[in-house]
Design a protein around this motif. Structure first.
Motif, short mmCIF file in Angstrom:
data_model
loop_
_atom_site.label_atom_id
_atom_site.label_comp_id
_atom_site.label_asym_id
_atom_site.label_seq_id
_atom_site.Cartn_x
_atom_site.Cartn_y
_atom_site.Cartn_z
N ALA A 130 0.07 20.43 0.58
CA ALA A 130 -0.47 19.84 1.81
C ALA A 130 -1.92 19.41 1.61
N GLY A 131 -2.66 20.16 0.82
CA GLY A 131 -4.05 19.82 0.54
C GLY A 131 -4.19 18.54 -0.26
N ARG A 132 -3.08 18.08 -0.86
CA ARG A 132 -3.09 16.82 -1.62
C ARG A 132 -2.40 15.70 -0.83
N GLY A 133 -2.23 15.93 0.47
CA GLY A 133 -1.63 14.90 1.32
C GLY A 133 -0.12 14.81 1.25
N ILE A 134 0.54 15.90 0.80
CA ILE A 134 2.01 15.91 0.71
C ILE A 134 2.54 17.02 1.59
N ALA A 135 3.22 16.64 2.67
CA ALA A 135 3.83 17.62 3.56
C ALA A 135 5.29 17.79 3.14
N VAL A 136 5.57 18.87 2.42
CA VAL A 136 6.93 19.11 1.91
C VAL A 136 7.84 19.51 3.06
N THR A 137 8.98 18.85 3.15
CA THR A 137 9.96 19.15 4.20
C THR A 137 10.51 20.56 4.01
N GLN A 138 10.58 21.31 5.10
CA GLN A 138 11.02 22.70 5.01
C GLN A 138 12.29 22.96 5.83
N ASP A 139 13.09 21.93 6.09
CA ASP A 139 14.29 22.14 6.89
C ASP A 139 15.43 22.69 6.02
N TYR A 140 16.60 22.87 6.66
CA TYR A 140 17.74 23.50 5.97
C TYR A 140 18.19 22.69 4.76
N ASP A 141 18.20 21.38 4.88
CA ASP A 141 18.66 20.53 3.79
C ASP A 141 17.73 20.53 2.59
N VAL A 187 0.84 -1.20 0.00
CA VAL A 187 0.00 0.00 0.00
C VAL A 187 0.87 1.25 0.00
N LEU A 188 1.91 1.22 0.79
CA LEU A 188 2.82 2.36 0.87
C LEU A 188 3.48 2.62 -0.49
N GLN A 189 3.84 1.55 -1.17
CA GLN A 189 4.45 1.69 -2.48
C GLN A 189 3.52 2.41 -3.45
N GLN A 190 2.25 2.06 -3.45
CA GLN A 190 1.29 2.70 -4.34
C GLN A 190 1.07 4.16 -3.96
N GLN A 191 1.07 4.43 -2.66
CA GLN A 191 0.93 5.81 -2.20
C GLN A 191 2.11 6.66 -2.68
N LEU A 192 3.29 6.08 -2.63
CA LEU A 192 4.48 6.79 -3.12
C LEU A 192 4.35 7.13 -4.59
N VAL A 193 3.90 6.18 -5.37
CA VAL A 193 3.72 6.40 -6.80
C VAL A 193 2.71 7.53 -7.04
N ASP A 194 1.60 7.50 -6.33
CA ASP A 194 0.55 8.50 -6.51
C ASP A 194 1.03 9.89 -6.08
N LYS A 195 1.66 9.97 -4.91
CA LYS A 195 2.11 11.28 -4.40
C LYS A 195 3.24 11.86 -5.24
N THR A 196 4.10 11.00 -5.73
CA THR A 196 5.19 11.47 -6.60
C THR A 196 4.63 12.06 -7.88
N ALA A 197 3.59 11.43 -8.43
CA ALA A 197 2.95 11.95 -9.64
C ALA A 197 2.32 13.31 -9.38
N ILE A 198 1.71 13.46 -8.21
CA ILE A 198 1.10 14.74 -7.83
C ILE A 198 2.17 15.83 -7.74
N ALA A 199 3.30 15.49 -7.09
CA ALA A 199 4.39 16.46 -6.93
C ALA A 199 4.98 16.85 -8.29
N ALA A 200 5.13 15.86 -9.17
CA ALA A 200 5.67 16.16 -10.50
C ALA A 200 4.72 17.05 -11.28
N ASN A 201 3.43 16.80 -11.19
CA ASN A 201 2.44 17.62 -11.87
C ASN A 201 2.45 19.05 -11.31
N TYR A 202 2.69 19.16 -10.00
CA TYR A 202 2.77 20.47 -9.36
C TYR A 202 3.94 21.27 -9.96
N LEU A 203 5.08 20.63 -10.13
CA LEU A 203 6.24 21.31 -10.70
C LEU A 203 5.96 21.76 -12.13
#
Length: 237
Positions: free
Chosen positions: A148-159, A70-86
């Protein structure tokens, strides 16, 4: 016989005198040749403010789950959302790379408190953005809270902050070196005037390292390029 021996003495004396005179002349000549040059050593500075021409942003987010499939499929879906965002921010697939996700199995970590484990698996995903479209990257990073509204909390730390770079140094190097050398000569001429001398030819010259720094805090997309040259000039009376 006595007369013959005595008549040779003036010849010996003359020869000795000639040797001494020659030694004096040679010594005097060497002193003239070895006379040290009068010089002045000066530094010339050149600075320019330029726009960054490359932006690097590791768009990073994490997901947790107890079922690996399930986690693997979530990664695929969220990565596609992030790529579409870019891409909605004007970035194409040529501007970013989807890195392989890093998945941690918390159940085998001996140092974690088992009672506090919420997810068996933690996945970290990075979309590495490296683009010459600096303004587009800056805007995408600034708006990343929208994910965040699409379930993706982007890391905002220094790195995970955007790093801005300037890659066009070779294009401005010749002009900056010429400017630094010109400023060095102006300093040498001022020194010469103060000492009643004239600036002659360059004896030696060395170029310092170029440095590229942020123009100001909070203005990382603007860069300050700096170089210092050291020039030694001969001085003429």
């Amino acid at each position: 016989m006595e007369q013959s021996k005595n008549s040779g003495l003036p010849v010996v004396i003359i020869a000795a005198a000639a040797v001494i005179a020659a030694a004096v002349i040679i010594s005097s000549g060497f002193k003239t040749i070895a006379k040290p040059d009068r010089t002045v050593s000066v530094r010339g500075l050149a600075e320019r403010e330029v726009d960054a021409d490359m932006a690097v942003w590791p768009l990073t987010f994490s997901l947790g789950g107890n079922d690996l499939a399930v986690l693997q499929q979530q990664l695929v879906d969220k990565t596609a959302i992030a790529a579409n965002y870019l891409e909605k921010h004007g970035l194409t697939s040529a501007d970013y790379t989807v890195n392989a996700p890093a998945i941690t199995d918390t159940s085998v970590n001996l140092y974690m408190d088992k009672d506090k484990i919420k997810f068996t698996y933690i996945a970290k995903q990075v979309l590495l953005v490296r683009s010459s479209h600096v303004s587009a990257v800056k805007e995408a990073q600034a708006d990343s809270l929208d994910l965040a509204g699409r379930g993706i909390a982007v890391t905002q730390d220094y790195d995970s902050k955007v790093q801005y770079e300037f890659t066009g140094l070779n294009d401005i190097k010749p002009d900056m070196i010429a400017e630094a050398t010109k400023n060095a000569r102006l300093a040498a001429e001022q020194f010469a005037r103060d000492s009643g001398s004239n600036v002659g030819k360059i004896k030696t010259a060395s170029q310092g390292l170029f440095s590229i720094t942020d123009a100001a805090a909070g203005l990382e997309e603007k860069k300050k390029v700096r170089v210092v040259t050291t020039v030694v000039y001969l001085l003429n009376d």
